[in-house]
Motif scaffolding. Structure first.
Motif, PDB file in Angstrom:
ATOM      1  N   ILE A 173       0.835  -1.208   0.000  1.00 10.45           N
ATOM      2  CA  ILE A 173       0.000   0.000   0.000  1.00 10.45           C
ATOM      3  C   ILE A 173       0.866   1.254   0.000  1.00 10.45           C
ATOM      4  CG2 ILE A 173      -1.615   1.371   1.376  1.00 10.45           C
ATOM      5  CD1 ILE A 173      -2.899  -1.270   2.256  1.00 10.45           C
ATOM      6  N   PHE A 174       1.897   1.276   0.843  1.00 11.86           N
ATOM      7  CA  PHE A 174       2.778   2.455   0.902  1.00 11.86           C
ATOM      8  C   PHE A 174       3.441   2.694  -0.445  1.00 11.86           C
ATOM      9  CE2 PHE A 174       6.981   4.330   1.371  1.00 11.86           C
ATOM     10  CZ  PHE A 174       6.692   5.483   2.080  1.00 11.86           C
ATOM     11  N   TYR A 175       3.979   1.639  -1.038  1.00 19.04           N
ATOM     12  CA  TYR A 175       4.690   1.793  -2.312  1.00 19.04           C
ATOM     13  C   TYR A 175       3.760   2.260  -3.426  1.00 19.04           C
ATOM     14  CZ  TYR A 175       8.804  -0.477  -0.306  1.00 19.04           C
ATOM     15  OH  TYR A 175       9.907  -0.780   0.450  1.00 19.04           O
ATOM     16  N   MET A 176       2.551   1.720  -3.488  1.00 16.15           N
ATOM     17  CA  MET A 176       1.618   2.115  -4.537  1.00 16.15           C
ATOM     18  C   MET A 176       1.167   3.565  -4.347  1.00 16.15           C
ATOM     19  SD  MET A 176       1.284  -0.405  -6.626  1.00 16.15           S
ATOM     20  CE  MET A 176      -0.241  -0.128  -7.515  1.00 16.15           C
ATOM     21  N   VAL A 177       0.886   3.959  -3.107  1.00 15.34           N
ATOM     22  CA  VAL A 177       0.417   5.316  -2.834  1.00 15.34           C
ATOM     23  C   VAL A 177       1.493   6.346  -3.154  1.00 15.34           C
ATOM     24  CG1 VAL A 177      -0.258   6.913  -0.996  1.00 15.34           C
ATOM     25  CG2 VAL A 177      -1.327   4.662  -1.142  1.00 15.34           C
ATOM     26  N   THR A 178       2.728   6.118  -2.692  1.00 10.17           N
ATOM     27  CA  THR A 178       3.792   7.099  -2.922  1.00 10.17           C
ATOM     28  C   THR A 178       4.154   7.194  -4.407  1.00 10.17           C
ATOM     29  OG1 THR A 178       5.467   5.407  -2.385  1.00 10.17           O
ATOM     30  CG2 THR A 178       4.764   6.897  -0.614  1.00 10.17           C
ATOM     31  N   SER A 179       4.137   6.079  -5.118  1.00 10.68           N
ATOM     32  CA  SER A 179       4.425   6.115  -6.554  1.00 10.68           C
ATOM     33  C   SER A 179       3.346   6.904  -7.291  1.00 10.68           C
ATOM     34  CB  SER A 179       4.518   4.702  -7.124  1.00 10.68           C
ATOM     35  OG  SER A 179       5.643   4.015  -6.618  1.00 10.68           O
ATOM     36  N   LEU A 180       2.082   6.689  -6.918  1.00 15.70           N
ATOM     37  CA  LEU A 180       0.982   7.420  -7.555  1.00 15.70           C
ATOM     38  C   LEU A 180       1.071   8.913  -7.262  1.00 15.70           C
ATOM     39  CD1 LEU A 180      -1.602   7.279  -9.209  1.00 15.70           C
ATOM     40  CD2 LEU A 180      -2.870   6.870  -7.085  1.00 15.70           C
ATOM     41  N   LEU A 181       1.398   9.269  -6.019  1.00 17.07           N
ATOM     42  CA  LEU A 181       1.560  10.676  -5.668  1.00 17.07           C
ATOM     43  C   LEU A 181       2.685  11.316  -6.474  1.00 17.07           C
ATOM     44  CD1 LEU A 181       1.163  10.555  -1.769  1.00 17.07           C
ATOM     45  CD2 LEU A 181      -0.437  11.546  -3.417  1.00 17.07           C
ATOM     46  N   ALA A 182       3.791  10.584  -6.644  1.00 18.13           N
ATOM     47  CA  ALA A 182       4.925  11.112  -7.402  1.00 18.13           C
ATOM     48  C   ALA A 182       4.540  11.375  -8.855  1.00 18.13           C
ATOM     49  CB  ALA A 182       6.093  10.130  -7.331  1.00 18.13           C
ATOM     50  N   ILE A 183       3.793  10.443  -9.452  1.00 19.91           N
ATOM     51  CA  ILE A 183       3.380  10.600 -10.851  1.00 19.91           C
ATOM     52  C   ILE A 183       2.453  11.802 -11.007  1.00 19.91           C
ATOM     53  CG2 ILE A 183       2.109   9.517 -12.742  1.00 19.91           C
ATOM     54  CD1 ILE A 183       3.054   6.804 -11.609  1.00 19.91           C
ATOM     55  N   VAL A 184       1.509  11.961 -10.098  1.00 23.15           N
ATOM     56  CA  VAL A 184       0.566  13.083 -10.166  1.00 23.15           C
ATOM     57  C   VAL A 184       1.316  14.409 -10.027  1.00 23.15           C
ATOM     58  CG1 VAL A 184      -1.370  14.210  -9.011  1.00 23.15           C
ATOM     59  CG2 VAL A 184      -1.408  11.733  -9.370  1.00 23.15           C
ATOM     60  N   ILE A 185       2.294  14.451  -9.127  1.00 23.14           N
ATOM     61  CA  ILE A 185       3.105  15.666  -8.968  1.00 23.14           C
ATOM     62  C   ILE A 185       3.827  15.987 -10.274  1.00 23.14           C
ATOM     63  CG2 ILE A 185       5.158  16.624  -7.834  1.00 23.14           C
ATOM     64  CD1 ILE A 185       4.287  15.014  -5.326  1.00 23.14           C
ATOM     65  N   GLY A 186       4.416  14.976 -10.892  1.00 24.16           N
ATOM     66  CA  GLY A 186       5.104  15.187 -12.166  1.00 24.16           C
ATOM     67  C   GLY A 186       4.164  15.682 -13.243  1.00 24.16           C
TER      68      GLY A 186
END
Length: 431
Positions: free
Chosen positions: A83-96
């Motif tokens: 869950i942590f890995y999926m959430v942080t990766s998704l947040l990073a993509i949205v920021i980009g």
């Protein structure tokens, strides 16, 4: 008084930039060319790190999974990690995605930047040959590689997903067999893990030399013309990536540490500094894994049980910086070609970037293959990768550091939710 490792690495980085800039590719001292010396030091250090990756990952995951002690504990720890890995990766993509839409690096003077940037046909052809035939359908290869037909061959070829899956199964079923046999296997793999950490400690004593060689070689290989192109043609793209990465590593992840884990982000930065500097210089999250584990366990005081499970898994499947970079690069190329991407197309980029980041190997420049998959998905030619080759290596260093920091944040956050009380306590008290 001996300097701490991160200070040694930082000094080596500064010297490498200075010496590499002064020497260039042809620089020599007493008739000995410096560039091959840089290459020798960097290659030797990288080979030493790669040498210990497979036994370290296998032994760490097996001991970590077996120490959880049953399906309930494994499911809880594994669920939190995923869950942590999926959430942080998704947040990073949205920021980009937000940053690249705001700064529009592919638009120069109101016009698409394709002509200004000038596509390198030779470089584009070389990349196209490596990834020829790649499509979005190849995402299934990520899951197929998780079950290798030959685990020995997978280890030889560095197929980390297959090794991790096998190690997870092995560690889990160690807890389901006869207790005497399970204990015997547990002591064996714990011994292997202890030996590998000892080897890691020895190798890291030479980290400053290795870092010097790697960075000096990179800086020396960048000519004056390339630097001008970097500043004029790709400056906005580089700034977009760096701004998005900086926001993720300085705002998003620290907020998770502060509000969810209830620890000091500054204390965690201090604890992880040696690993972050090494990740920056090597551009390889897998090669940095031994030092990442050492920093998380010795400096941040995360238990071996949590670190041995979370970090090896994160080094392969948690690529926040890589996912963010893939998204920004695809959008930049689309803008440079003058394409107006709809919301659906941009959502597709987000989804594919998230999935491909899971299977990207923790080695330098591996994300180029993933970017090709994204380009094919939205209908752009693979040759467009030539637009970003000039700065890919430099940005690779930054995004790898973000990958490693995210892994370490996951270990700290999960350790705190598991009830560990000593996490970052010594660092906070020292501050």
């Amino acid at each position: 008084m001996r300097l701490k490792l991160h200070w040694q690495i930082l000094i080596a980085l500064a010297l490498a930039v200075l010496v590499g800039r002064l020497s260039g590719v042809e620089g020599a001292v007493l008739g000995v060319k410096l560039y091959p010396v840089f290459e020798f030091l960097g290659t030797l250090f990288m080979n030493a790190l790669k040498m210990i990756i497979v036994p370290l990952i296998i032994s760490s995951i097996i001991t970590g999974v077996s120490s959880v002690g049953g399906s309930q504990g494994l499911g809880r720890l594994g669920g939190k990690t995923v869950i942590f890995y999926m959430v942080t990766s998704l947040l990073a993509i949205v920021i980009g995605l937000v940053v690249v839409n705001a700064l529009t690096p592919g638009i120069i003077g109101g016009e698409p930047a394709r002509e200004v940037l000038g596509l390198s046909e030779q470089a584009a052809n070389q990349v196209a040959e490596k990834v020829q035939g790649r499509t979005a359908a190849d995402l299934t290869d990520v899951f197929i590689s998780m079950v290798p037909p030959n685990i020995v061959l997978a280890a030889a070829e560095g197929q980390m997903l297959g090794l991790i899956f096998f190690s997870l199964l092995f560690g889990y079923f160690m807890t389901r067999i006869d207790k005497e046999a399970g204990d015997l296997l547990g002591r064996f793999w714990q011994g292997v893990a202890d030996v590998m950490m000892g080897v890691t400690t020895l190798i890291m004593k030479f980290a400053p030399l290795g870092v010097f060689g790697l960075v000096a070689k990179t800086v020396a290989g960048i000519g004056p013309d390339q630097l001008d192109d970097l500043a004029v043609s790709l400056g906005t793209f580089t700034a977009s990536v760096l701004l998005a990465l900086a926001f993720h590593v300085l705002v998003t992840l620290p907020l998770l540490l502060f509000f969810v884990a209830r620890v000091s982000p500054l204390a965690h930065f201090r604890a992880m500094m040696p690993a972050l500097l090494t990740a920056f210089s090597t551009a390889s999250s897998s090669a940095t894994l031994p030092l990442t584990m050492e920093c998380v366990r010795d400096n941040a005081k995360v238990s071996n049980r949590t670190a041995s499970f979370v970090l090896p898994l994160g080094a392969t499947v948690n690529m926040d910086g890589t996912a963010l970079y893939e998204c920004v690069a695809a959008m930049f190329i689309a803008q440079a070609y003058g394409l107006e991407l709809t919301f659906v197309s941009q959502f597709t980029i987000v989804l594919v970037a998230l999935l491909t980041s899971i299977g990207v190997a923790g080695i330098p420049a591996a994300s180029l293959v993933a970017i090709t998959i994204i380009l094919a998905t939205i209908g752009l030619p693979a040759e467009a990768i030539g637009l970003i080759l000039a700065v890919d290596r430099i940005l690779d260093m930054f995004r790898t550091s973000v990958n490693v920091f995210s892994d370490s944040c996951g270990a700290v956050l999960i350790a705190k939710t598991e009830g560990e009380t000593e996490v970052l306590k010594a660092q906070a008290d020292a501050a």
